[in-house]
Design an enzyme around this catalytic site. Structure first.
Site, PDB file in Angstrom:
ATOM      1  N   CYS A   2       0.824  -1.206   0.000  1.00  0.00           N
ATOM      2  CA  CYS A   2       0.000   0.000   0.000  1.00  0.00           C
ATOM      3  C   CYS A   2       0.862   1.262   0.000  1.00  0.00           C
ATOM      4  O   CYS A   2       1.919   1.297   0.627  1.00  0.00           O
ATOM      5  CB  CYS A   2      -0.880   0.047   1.235  1.00  0.00           C
ATOM      6  SG  CYS A   2      -1.890  -1.417   1.416  1.00  0.00           S
ATOM      7  N   ARG A  27       4.989   0.184  -6.027  1.00  0.00           N
ATOM      8  CA  ARG A  27       4.958  -0.617  -4.806  1.00  0.00           C
ATOM      9  C   ARG A  27       4.018  -1.811  -4.942  1.00  0.00           C
ATOM     10  O   ARG A  27       4.093  -2.746  -4.157  1.00  0.00           O
ATOM     11  CB  ARG A  27       4.505   0.259  -3.625  1.00  0.00           C
ATOM     12  CG  ARG A  27       5.465   1.396  -3.316  1.00  0.00           C
ATOM     13  CD  ARG A  27       4.861   2.339  -2.305  1.00  0.00           C
ATOM     14  NE  ARG A  27       4.759   1.758  -0.987  1.00  0.00           N
ATOM     15  CZ  ARG A  27       5.699   1.795  -0.055  1.00  0.00           C
ATOM     16  NH1 ARG A  27       6.842   2.371  -0.322  1.00  0.00           N
ATOM     17  NH2 ARG A  27       5.514   1.246   1.130  1.00  0.00           N
ATOM     18  N   TRP A  72      -2.973  -2.726  -1.573  1.00  0.00           N
ATOM     19  CA  TRP A  72      -2.572  -4.088  -1.931  1.00  0.00           C
ATOM     20  C   TRP A  72      -3.321  -4.976  -0.953  1.00  0.00           C
ATOM     21  O   TRP A  72      -3.079  -4.947   0.254  1.00  0.00           O
ATOM     22  CB  TRP A  72      -1.058  -4.228  -1.774  1.00  0.00           C
ATOM     23  CG  TRP A  72      -0.503  -5.526  -2.282  1.00  0.00           C
ATOM     24  CD1 TRP A  72      -0.166  -5.829  -3.566  1.00  0.00           C
ATOM     25  CD2 TRP A  72      -0.206  -6.694  -1.510  1.00  0.00           C
ATOM     26  NE1 TRP A  72       0.315  -7.111  -3.643  1.00  0.00           N
ATOM     27  CE2 TRP A  72       0.303  -7.667  -2.403  1.00  0.00           C
ATOM     28  CE3 TRP A  72      -0.318  -7.026  -0.162  1.00  0.00           C
ATOM     29  CZ2 TRP A  72       0.695  -8.939  -1.991  1.00  0.00           C
ATOM     30  CZ3 TRP A  72       0.070  -8.298   0.248  1.00  0.00           C
ATOM     31  CH2 TRP A  72       0.569  -9.238  -0.667  1.00  0.00           C
ATOM     32  N   ASN A  97      -1.629   1.651   5.824  1.00  0.00           N
ATOM     33  CA  ASN A  97      -0.734   0.620   5.282  1.00  0.00           C
ATOM     34  C   ASN A  97      -0.289  -0.211   6.479  1.00  0.00           C
ATOM     35  O   ASN A  97       0.207   0.337   7.462  1.00  0.00           O
ATOM     36  CB  ASN A  97       0.470   1.296   4.601  1.00  0.00           C
ATOM     37  CG  ASN A  97       1.536   0.295   4.190  1.00  0.00           C
ATOM     38  OD1 ASN A  97       1.304  -0.910   4.162  1.00  0.00           O
ATOM     39  ND2 ASN A  97       2.716   0.813   3.858  1.00  0.00           N
ATOM     40  N   GLY A  98      -0.482  -1.526   6.422  1.00  0.00           N
ATOM     41  CA  GLY A  98      -0.101  -2.384   7.548  1.00  0.00           C
ATOM     42  C   GLY A  98      -1.201  -3.385   7.837  1.00  0.00           C
ATOM     43  O   GLY A  98      -2.115  -3.563   7.029  1.00  0.00           O
ATOM     44  N   GLU A 481      17.793 -17.589  -8.459  1.00  0.00           N
ATOM     45  CA  GLU A 481      17.399 -16.219  -8.779  1.00  0.00           C
ATOM     46  C   GLU A 481      16.805 -16.142 -10.193  1.00  0.00           C
ATOM     47  O   GLU A 481      15.812 -15.451 -10.420  1.00  0.00           O
ATOM     48  CB  GLU A 481      18.621 -15.290  -8.620  1.00  0.00           C
ATOM     49  CG  GLU A 481      18.414 -13.841  -8.976  1.00  0.00           C
ATOM     50  CD  GLU A 481      17.321 -13.136  -8.186  1.00  0.00           C
ATOM     51  OE1 GLU A 481      16.796 -13.689  -7.207  1.00  0.00           O
ATOM     52  OE2 GLU A 481      16.964 -12.005  -8.574  1.00  0.00           O
ATOM     53  N   LYS A 485      13.036 -14.878 -11.017  1.00  0.00           N
ATOM     54  CA  LYS A 485      12.742 -13.785 -11.961  1.00  0.00           C
ATOM     55  C   LYS A 485      11.722 -14.252 -12.995  1.00  0.00           C
ATOM     56  O   LYS A 485      10.768 -13.549 -13.302  1.00  0.00           O
ATOM     57  CB  LYS A 485      14.007 -13.323 -12.708  1.00  0.00           C
ATOM     58  CG  LYS A 485      15.020 -12.532 -11.925  1.00  0.00           C
ATOM     59  CD  LYS A 485      14.624 -11.136 -11.567  1.00  0.00           C
ATOM     60  CE  LYS A 485      13.929 -11.048 -10.248  1.00  0.00           C
ATOM     61  NZ  LYS A 485      14.735 -10.892  -9.079  1.00  0.00           N
ATOM     62  N   GLU A 488       8.194 -14.842 -11.470  1.00  0.00           N
ATOM     63  CA  GLU A 488       7.631 -13.600 -10.959  1.00  0.00           C
ATOM     64  C   GLU A 488       7.008 -12.741 -12.065  1.00  0.00           C
ATOM     65  O   GLU A 488       5.912 -12.200 -11.891  1.00  0.00           O
ATOM     66  CB  GLU A 488       8.798 -12.849 -10.313  1.00  0.00           C
ATOM     67  CG  GLU A 488       8.484 -11.709  -9.454  1.00  0.00           C
ATOM     68  CD  GLU A 488       9.733 -11.169  -8.761  1.00  0.00           C
ATOM     69  OE1 GLU A 488       9.547 -10.475  -7.782  1.00  0.00           O
ATOM     70  OE2 GLU A 488      10.880 -11.416  -9.198  1.00  0.00           O
ATOM     71  N   HIS A 504      18.234 -37.191  -8.508  1.00  0.00           N
ATOM     72  CA  HIS A 504      17.549 -37.555  -7.264  1.00  0.00           C
ATOM     73  C   HIS A 504      16.073 -37.173  -7.319  1.00  0.00           C
ATOM     74  O   HIS A 504      15.410 -37.122  -6.285  1.00  0.00           O
ATOM     75  CB  HIS A 504      18.252 -36.901  -6.069  1.00  0.00           C
ATOM     76  CG  HIS A 504      19.678 -37.337  -5.923  1.00  0.00           C
ATOM     77  ND1 HIS A 504      20.031 -38.601  -5.513  1.00  0.00           N
ATOM     78  CD2 HIS A 504      20.843 -36.698  -6.192  1.00  0.00           C
ATOM     79  CE1 HIS A 504      21.351 -38.722  -5.520  1.00  0.00           C
ATOM     80  NE2 HIS A 504      21.864 -37.564  -5.930  1.00  0.00           N
ATOM     81  N   LYS A 603       6.179  -4.344  -4.296  1.00  0.00           N
ATOM     82  CA  LYS A 603       7.610  -4.052  -4.276  1.00  0.00           C
ATOM     83  C   LYS A 603       8.193  -4.203  -2.869  1.00  0.00           C
ATOM     84  O   LYS A 603       9.136  -4.939  -2.654  1.00  0.00           O
ATOM     85  CB  LYS A 603       7.862  -2.649  -4.825  1.00  0.00           C
ATOM     86  CG  LYS A 603       9.337  -2.270  -4.875  1.00  0.00           C
ATOM     87  CD  LYS A 603      10.106  -3.140  -5.843  1.00  0.00           C
ATOM     88  CE  LYS A 603      11.583  -2.848  -5.867  1.00  0.00           C
ATOM     89  NZ  LYS A 603      12.336  -3.947  -6.498  1.00  0.00           N
TER      90      LYS A 603
HETATM   91  C1  AGP Z   1      12.438 -10.087  -6.032  1.00  0.00           C
HETATM   92  O1  AGP Z   1      12.397  -9.891  -7.383  1.00  0.00           O
HETATM   93  C2  AGP Z   1      11.307  -9.770  -5.250  1.00  0.00           C
HETATM   94  N1  AGP Z   1      10.276  -9.077  -5.794  1.00  0.00           N
HETATM   95  C3  AGP Z   1      11.285 -10.144  -3.786  1.00  0.00           C
HETATM   96  O2  AGP Z   1      11.634 -11.479  -3.680  1.00  0.00           O
HETATM   97  C4  AGP Z   1      12.191  -9.285  -2.857  1.00  0.00           C
HETATM   98  O3  AGP Z   1      13.523  -9.543  -3.135  1.00  0.00           O
HETATM   99  C5  AGP Z   1      11.826  -9.605  -1.390  1.00  0.00           C
HETATM  100  O4  AGP Z   1      10.502  -9.264  -1.156  1.00  0.00           O
HETATM  101  C6  AGP Z   1      12.733  -8.904  -0.409  1.00  0.00           C
HETATM  102  O5  AGP Z   1      12.657  -7.524  -0.538  1.00  0.00           O
HETATM  103  P1  AGP Z   1      13.743  -6.576   0.109  1.00  0.00           P
HETATM  104  O6  AGP Z   1      15.026  -6.854  -0.562  1.00  0.00           O
HETATM  105  O7  AGP Z   1      13.235  -5.184  -0.136  1.00  0.00           O
HETATM  106  O8  AGP Z   1      13.794  -6.904   1.583  1.00  0.00           O
END
Ligand code: AGP
Length: 608
Positions: A2, A27, A72, A97-98, A481, A485, A488, A504, A603
């Site tokens: 949010c 965000r 969000w 937000n929270g 990673e 990506k 995501e 395995h 974000k």
């Molecule tokens: C990665 O592409 C993400 N969107 C997510 O995994 C992110 O790295 C994670 O939420 C941690 O965020 P931060 O680095 O702001 O703590």
């Protein structure tokens, strides 16, 4: 997650609120709304679409005070009735937000006292609670303070009242919020990028702060209700750094910013002839001398950076290292070691799970703490004794790219400093590492030149449902990673395995429909990896190999090679990350997904 914007100004605040929301879009959100006071009434507009739709609905709305929000969803589906602001009895409006943990209990109490609930959110209780105090004759500030005392959970809030058009009250605990002090008014926002068009003068609020903003100034009260002064800082964030410029998406822009981001992060070190602990803070030398191990806590991509660092720290510095997912660590019973350095890694510095894990570690008696973070004024940076700021600049795309590679650079520096302090680095080795670090930005630039080839390769993935990523050793986290990506932003199911694990279990998945992407650096595990790739080929799997020079992996039917320019030794994970970022980006383009704002994601994950 949010986003909040609020303003008390000398002219119509609606354009300021809308532009602020637009700048907070990155965000992640699913609905948006704003409310202003006009002629003694609250005028609210909400939308489940993008901010641009809210803008379309706002043409006839105006006021000199207002609050706005991108939501969000946590409690209740994304819908107009759940979108903020929430209004109590046409008198009090609130954005939040929270997460309020005791909202069910409060909801029952308030409902019994005649309050009607029109949404499924936890936020609505805040508005009603404030109202319940307001109607007893308390001023907006006191009514908000009284309501906050009844809440359990995390919040950043903005509150206005229909019959008090000169006052905005805001507060924060556990979620980010800052104050903007401008020539034309006073503002609040979740982060500074929202306020750049109106001011650069900002006050970063502390945990528990409550602020009253009026037409003649503002007053800040701390968690105990005592009036306090907080420093007004000039934000150095440039307006251009949050603009898209020549790029199609922020993710593409941020992938391309990596050479500069790395150069900025390494600047102080690369300009000197030797490494000193001071780059991690004044107390670093003493702290590093007192530790016998490292505990890394992080989430998502930042967690992957920690996994790479474990290899470096154990192999180069000889320091035992554990890496834990923050959301798990905070709830498991672990054996604390006060001699351990707790390293939290985070782009945003506001990730709720990482913050909670750090606090948990502190409660267990860990006092040596280091934040590796991209946002200087963030909660994690403030909570740690030591810090190393990655200087990647604002990262807007939800998929973390330049934050990751700069985190790796910072973690490599930590490794070298610890190795040096432990007598494990000769002067010559130190100089050689420094030279390699100096070369890193241009090496990164060379890898970026693979972009056109990767764009073509990505076409082969457009109709795939699944993908398997393989790596070994230091590059297994890079495979993780790469898979993160891809899933995501393209929504293709992707998994990563250490290549030796194939037989395995995951080998059962391999057939001609399963693309297998392999990170193939020219390192000690190369021959082992080649055998693993044969296992895939023998089952008809289509291989996509990102191979360093001289790996002698041949392009044959079913084996596609992307030639990396060179082998970068220990820094190779940084370079091998880049083609995987580009691959995910171009596959997402093929699939037509929302690259910068992928569905369901945010974000900064500021709630648990
Ligand atoms: C990665 O592409 C993400 N969107 C997510 O995994 C992110 O790295 C994670 O939420 C941690 O965020 P931060 O680095 O702001 O703590």
């Amino acid at each position: 997650m949010c986003g909040i914007v609020g303003a008390v100004a000398q002219s119509n605040v609606v354009p300021i609120l809308l532009e602020g929301l637009r700048r907070l879009e990155y965000r992640g959100y699913d609905s948006a709304g704003l409310v202003v006071v006009h002629d003694g009434k609250l005028e609210r507009i909400r939308s489940t679409g993008r901010v641009v739709e809210l803008t379309g609905k706002s043409t006839n709305t105006q006021g000199l005070i207002g609050i706005a929000h991108t939501r969000w969803a946590t409690h209740g589906i994304p819908s107009e009735r759940n979108a903020h602001p929430h209004i109590s009895k046409n008198q009090i409006a609130v954005v939040h937000n929270g997460i309020i943990e005791n909202y069910e209990e409060l909801r029952s109490l308030l409902a019994a006292n005649g309050y009607e609930f029109t949404s499924d959110t936890d936020t609505e209780v805040i508005g009603h609670l404030i109202h319940s105090h307001y109607v007893q004759g308390k001023k907006l500030l006191e009514a908000t303070q009284a309501a906050l005392a009844e809440l359990v959970g995390a919040y950043a809030i903005g509150v206005i009242a229909a019959d008090d058009p000169d006052r905005l009250v805001c507060a924060r605990r556990g979620s980010p919020l800052l104050l903007g002090v401008g020539d034309s008014g006073l503002f609040i926002a979740s982060d500074v990028s929202a306020l750049l068009p109106v001011t650069r003068q900002v006050v970063y609020l502390e945990e528990g702060d409550v602020v009253e903003l009026g037409r003649s100034g503002y007053r800040i009260y701390d968690a105990a209700g005592k009036k306090v002064d907080r420093v007004v800082q000039t934000s150095e964030l440039s307006n251009e750094s949050v603009q898209l410029g020549e790029y199609r998406h922020y993710m593409q822009k941020e992938i391309h910013e990596q050479p500069q981001a790395l150069a900025n992060t390494l600047e102080s070190v690369c300009n000197s002839q030797s490494l000193v602990p001071g780059i991690f803070g004044a107390e670093a030398a003493a702290t590093f001398a007192d530790i016998d191990s490292i505990l890394i806590l992080a989430c998502g991509t930042s967690f992957h950076a920690g996994l790479v660092a474990r290899f470096w720290l154990e192999e180069i510095a000889g320091v035992r290292c554990n890496v834990e997912v923050a959301s798990e660590y905070r709830y498991r019973t672990s054996v604390p070691n006060p001699k351990s350095l707790v390293v939290v890694i985070s782009q945003s510095g506001e990730t709720a799970d990482t913050q909670a894990a750090l606090n948990h570690a502190k409660l267990l008696g860990h006092s040596h703490t280091l934040a590796i973070c991209n946002v200087p004024e963030s909660a994690l940076v403030r909570l740690c004794k030591l810090r190393m700021l990655t200087r990647a600049g604002p990262e807007i795309g939800v998929a973390s790219t330049k934050a990751f590679t700069t985190q790796l650079a910072a973690l490599f520096l930590l490794t070298l400093v610890l190795a040096k302090q432990r007598g494990r680095l000769t002067e010559q080795q130190e100089l050689q590492h420094l030279n390699e670090l100096r070369h890193l930005p241009s090496a990164t630039q060379m890898v970026l030149e693979l972009e056109p080839q990767i764009a073509v390769l990505a076409e082969k993935f457009a109709n795939k449902q699944h993908a398997l990523f393989l790596g070994r050793g230091l590059h297994y986290p890079i495979a993780l990673e790469g898979a993160l990506k891809l899933k995501e932003i393209s929504y293709i199911h992707a998994e990563a395995y250490p290549a030796g694990e194939l037989k395995h279990g995951p080998l059962a998945l391999v057939d001609q429909y399963m693309p297998v992407i392999s990170v193939a650096p020219n390192d000690a595990l190369l021959e082992k990896l080649k055998s693993n790739l044969q296992e895939v080929r023998a089952r008809g799997g289509e291989l996509y190999v990102f191979a360093d020079a001289n790996t002698h992996i041949r392009e044959v039917d079913g084996v596609h090679i992307m030639q990396m320019p060179e082998h970068a030794g220990y820094l190779s994970p940084i370079l091998h990350t880049i083609p995987l970022q580009l691959l995910a980006y171009y596959v997402a383009l093929q699939k037509g997904t929302d690259v910068d704002k992928p569905r369901n994601l945010a974000k900064s994950v500021t709630v648990e």
